[in-house]
Enzyme design. Structure first.
Site, PDB file in Angstrom:
ATOM      1  N   GLU A 150      52.347  34.510  40.479  1.00 15.99           N
ATOM      2  CA  GLU A 150      51.224  34.243  41.391  1.00 15.99           C
ATOM      3  C   GLU A 150      51.410  34.980  42.710  1.00 15.99           C
ATOM      4  O   GLU A 150      52.510  34.997  43.272  1.00 15.99           O
ATOM      5  CB  GLU A 150      51.135  32.730  41.630  1.00 15.99           C
ATOM      6  CG  GLU A 150      49.755  32.187  41.517  1.00 15.99           C
ATOM      7  CD  GLU A 150      49.131  32.380  40.148  1.00 15.99           C
ATOM      8  OE1 GLU A 150      48.354  33.347  39.990  1.00 15.99           O
ATOM      9  OE2 GLU A 150      49.381  31.574  39.254  1.00 15.99           O
ATOM     10  N   HIS A 151      50.308  35.599  43.159  1.00 14.46           N
ATOM     11  CA  HIS A 151      50.302  36.387  44.405  1.00 14.46           C
ATOM     12  C   HIS A 151      51.273  37.571  44.326  1.00 14.46           C
ATOM     13  O   HIS A 151      51.794  38.018  45.339  1.00 14.46           O
ATOM     14  CB  HIS A 151      50.601  35.494  45.627  1.00 14.46           C
ATOM     15  CG  HIS A 151      49.494  34.515  45.872  1.00 14.46           C
ATOM     16  ND1 HIS A 151      48.366  34.837  46.598  1.00 14.46           N
ATOM     17  CD2 HIS A 151      49.319  33.244  45.452  1.00 14.46           C
ATOM     18  CE1 HIS A 151      47.550  33.787  46.633  1.00 14.46           C
ATOM     19  NE2 HIS A 151      48.104  32.801  45.927  1.00 14.46           N
TER      20      HIS A 151
ATOM     21  N   ASP B 203      50.213  40.240  42.157  1.00 13.01           N
ATOM     22  CA  ASP B 203      49.430  41.416  41.714  1.00 13.01           C
ATOM     23  C   ASP B 203      49.120  42.372  42.856  1.00 13.01           C
ATOM     24  O   ASP B 203      49.256  43.584  42.720  1.00 13.01           O
ATOM     25  CB  ASP B 203      48.179  41.024  40.910  1.00 13.01           C
ATOM     26  CG  ASP B 203      47.151  40.194  41.650  1.00 13.01           C
ATOM     27  OD1 ASP B 203      47.426  39.718  42.773  1.00 13.01           O
ATOM     28  OD2 ASP B 203      46.038  40.015  41.100  1.00 13.01           O
TER      29      ASP B 203
ATOM     30  N   GLY C 173      35.351  28.404  40.113  1.00  6.84           N
ATOM     31  CA  GLY C 173      36.177  28.173  41.303  1.00  6.84           C
ATOM     32  C   GLY C 173      37.427  27.359  41.031  1.00  6.84           C
ATOM     33  O   GLY C 173      37.997  26.770  41.937  1.00  6.84           O
TER      34      GLY C 173
ATOM     35  N   GLY D 272      40.252  28.595  39.516  1.00  5.61           N
ATOM     36  CA  GLY D 272      41.448  29.427  39.325  1.00  5.61           C
ATOM     37  C   GLY D 272      41.575  29.928  37.902  1.00  5.61           C
ATOM     38  O   GLY D 272      42.656  30.322  37.473  1.00  5.61           O
TER      39      GLY D 272
ATOM     40  N   SER E 131      36.690  32.767  36.594  1.00  3.03           N
ATOM     41  CA  SER E 131      35.288  32.778  36.173  1.00  3.03           C
ATOM     42  C   SER E 131      34.564  34.015  36.719  1.00  3.03           C
ATOM     43  O   SER E 131      33.685  34.562  36.050  1.00  3.03           O
ATOM     44  CB  SER E 131      34.577  31.495  36.614  1.00  3.03           C
ATOM     45  OG  SER E 131      34.679  31.333  38.008  1.00  3.03           O
ATOM     46  N   SER E 132      34.940  34.493  37.906  1.00  2.97           N
ATOM     47  CA  SER E 132      34.262  35.682  38.468  1.00  2.97           C
ATOM     48  C   SER E 132      34.591  36.917  37.646  1.00  2.97           C
ATOM     49  O   SER E 132      33.703  37.715  37.339  1.00  2.97           O
ATOM     50  CB  SER E 132      34.703  35.964  39.905  1.00  2.97           C
ATOM     51  OG  SER E 132      34.723  34.815  40.659  1.00  2.97           O
TER      52      SER E 132
ATOM     53  N   GLU F 219      34.278  44.050  42.726  1.00  6.42           N
ATOM     54  CA  GLU F 219      34.630  42.833  43.476  1.00  6.42           C
ATOM     55  C   GLU F 219      35.140  43.182  44.874  1.00  6.42           C
ATOM     56  O   GLU F 219      34.787  42.538  45.854  1.00  6.42           O
ATOM     57  CB  GLU F 219      35.681  42.017  42.709  1.00  6.42           C
ATOM     58  CG  GLU F 219      36.022  40.730  43.422  1.00  6.42           C
ATOM     59  CD  GLU F 219      36.354  39.563  42.500  1.00  6.42           C
ATOM     60  OE1 GLU F 219      36.184  39.678  41.277  1.00  6.42           O
ATOM     61  OE2 GLU F 219      36.785  38.531  43.039  1.00  6.42           O
TER      62      GLU F 219
ATOM     63  N   ASP G 215      43.055  39.583  37.259  1.00  8.57           N
ATOM     64  CA  ASP G 215      42.038  38.856  36.500  1.00  8.57           C
ATOM     65  C   ASP G 215      41.199  39.789  35.625  1.00  8.57           C
ATOM     66  O   ASP G 215      40.954  39.498  34.452  1.00  8.57           O
ATOM     67  CB  ASP G 215      41.119  38.070  37.455  1.00  8.57           C
ATOM     68  CG  ASP G 215      41.902  37.050  38.265  1.00  8.57           C
ATOM     69  OD1 ASP G 215      43.091  36.830  37.948  1.00  8.57           O
ATOM     70  OD2 ASP G 215      41.338  36.482  39.208  1.00  8.57           O
TER      71      ASP G 215
HETATM   72  C1  GLA Z   1      43.298  35.152  42.618  1.00  7.85           C
HETATM   73  C2  GLA Z   1      43.079  36.666  42.654  1.00  7.85           C
HETATM   74  C3  GLA Z   1      44.156  37.378  41.823  1.00  7.85           C
HETATM   75  C4  GLA Z   1      45.557  36.914  42.216  1.00  7.85           C
HETATM   76  C5  GLA Z   1      45.635  35.394  42.257  1.00  7.85           C
HETATM   77  C6  GLA Z   1      46.949  34.891  42.783  1.00  7.85           C
HETATM   78  O1  GLA Z   1      43.087  34.677  41.318  1.00  7.85           O
HETATM   79  O2  GLA Z   1      41.807  36.997  42.142  1.00  7.85           O
HETATM   80  O3  GLA Z   1      44.017  38.774  41.977  1.00  7.85           O
HETATM   81  O4  GLA Z   1      45.964  37.481  43.429  1.00  7.85           O
HETATM   82  O5  GLA Z   1      44.609  34.834  43.055  1.00  7.85           O
HETATM   83  O6  GLA Z   1      47.969  35.226  41.914  1.00  7.85           O
END
Ligand code: GLA
Length: 385
Positions: free
Chosen positions: A38-39, A41, A125, A127, A130-131, A163, A175
């Protein structure tokens, strides 16, 4: 009947009811859950998401006018985009549709007019991307209508550009790549610098349970951008392009020179990258206990060092970890609200879920949900005449 057939039929008949004609194409783009990473990318690091059996479905019919009309069936809303002039930016979900059309046109893919109807079951929304699912559904439809060869990685990057540059959300690339490149029965190990994808077989006996806390945090975007800026500041202090390039040894040597907040952010990213690679290795070996331990360590790091957890997410993780059959659990996605992902012994899924939901209700006043997920293929054409 197969869930896929039900969804195709739902999209077909809702399109027919609204536009008074039958569509000629239905595409599907799944959501994703991030198992670990997580965080990382946007720090050129590693992630390990899985595309899940919850998707956005888009039924489409081409016409000759130079405009695209898309109806969001579940929201009872509709937009029309003039494909000859991209000027006014729409708000909300419509901006994503418009942005992908804009980015595909810029990438040289011929645009034509069409009517479309969206439906689906990816919670918004939460996590679960969905976008990105919406973006990749539009991209898949546009590519099919244009007869453009579907290269999942190239299309993921086009949607990512939409995006970032059109919608104005500075997300990383995880994503879109996950939604485009997912494979049934596999997790996706992605190197966010080279965009190399490795499909890691999903081990037998393991279930993924996504636990929705029922919370959605406002202001995620400003907190997200702040974290990005802190990571960039840390990379600059280390004299590297991105935190991906900082080894644990470099960190140990120089950590004392960083300010406290920047040091914690950097420590999360550096240790998380190592956890992703270790988790992929453990998945390959079928070592679920090890994957679970790494997930627990990831949550602690997101809580203490990256500071993107919330009381609801922490409560859900605590409930999951004490439930039967749980190997590990952690917040998934950007944080601040949304979902927890848990790795659970398959035969215990029902008792696990029952325990967690009861425990969470007892400790919060919120209404949780649980989705048992399996790894499915990425965005695809589901039906075509
Ligand atoms: C959101 C962002 C991703 C990633 C995550 C955290 O989902 O769209 O690119 O940074 O947060 O891992």
């Amino acid at each position: 009947m197969d869930a896929c057939v039900v969804s195709v039929n739902a999209a077909l008949s809702a399109f027919r009811a609204h536009f008074r004609r039958w569509p000629t194409l239905v595409v599907r783009a799944p959501g994703r859950v991030n198992l670990i990473g997580e965080h990382t990318d946007y720090n050129d690091g590693f992630v390990l998401p899985v595309t899940i059996n919850r998707a956005i479905w888009l039924a489409v019919r081409r016409h000759t006018a130079p405009k695209v009309t898309v109806r969001a069936h579940d929201l009872d809303q509709e937009i029309t985009v003039d494909i000859t002039a991209f000027e006014r930016r729409a708000a909300g979900w419509a901006a994503y549709v418009q942005g992908v059309l804009w980015a595909m046109g810029k990438a040289g893919i011929p645009l034509c007019g069409w009517d479309g109807l969206l439906t689906g079951d990816v919670p918004r929304g939460a996590g679960l991307a969905s976008s990105a699912a919406l973006e990749m559904a539009v991209a898949r439809a546009v590519a099919a209508l244009a007869g453009h060869n579907w290269d999942p990685l190239e299309m993921a990057q086009t949607a990512w550009r939409a995006e970032n540059e059109w919608v104005g959300v500075s997300c990383g690339v995880m994503d879109q790549v996950a939604v485009a490149c997912g494979r049934a029965g596999h997790a996706i190990l992605l190197d966010c610098r080279s965009l190399r994808v490795e499909h890691v077989p999903w081990p037998a006996g393991a279930a993924i349970v996504v636990l929705d806390t029922g919370t959605r945090r406002e202001l995620v975007e400003s907190a997200y951008n702040e974290r990005r800026a802190q990571c960039e500041a840390a990379a600059i202090s280390f004299g590297v392009r991105a935190l991906r390039d900082v080894t644990p040894e470099m960190f140990a040597e120089r950590a004392h020179t960083l300010d406290d907040v920047v040091r914690r952010r950097a420590r999360h990213v550096i240790t998380e990258n190592a956890r992703v690679l270790a988790a992929a290795e453990a998945l390959r070996a079928g070592n679920l206990v090890r994957v679970g331990e790494l997930m627990v360590a990831s949550h602690a790091s997101l809580q203490d060092d990256f500071q993107v957890s919330s009381p609801a997410l922490d409560a859900m993780v605590t409930c999951a970890l004490e439930a039967p059959g749980c190997y590990g659990a952690r917040l998934t996605g950007a944080g601040f609200g949304g979902c927890v992902v848990a790795l659970v012994a398959e035969e215990k899924t029902a008792t696990f879920t029952e325990h967690v939901l009861r425990c969470y209700r007892a400790h919060t006043s919120l209404v949780p949900r649980a989705y048992t997920c399996r790894a499915v293929n990425g965005a695809s054409v589901a039906w075509l005449i």
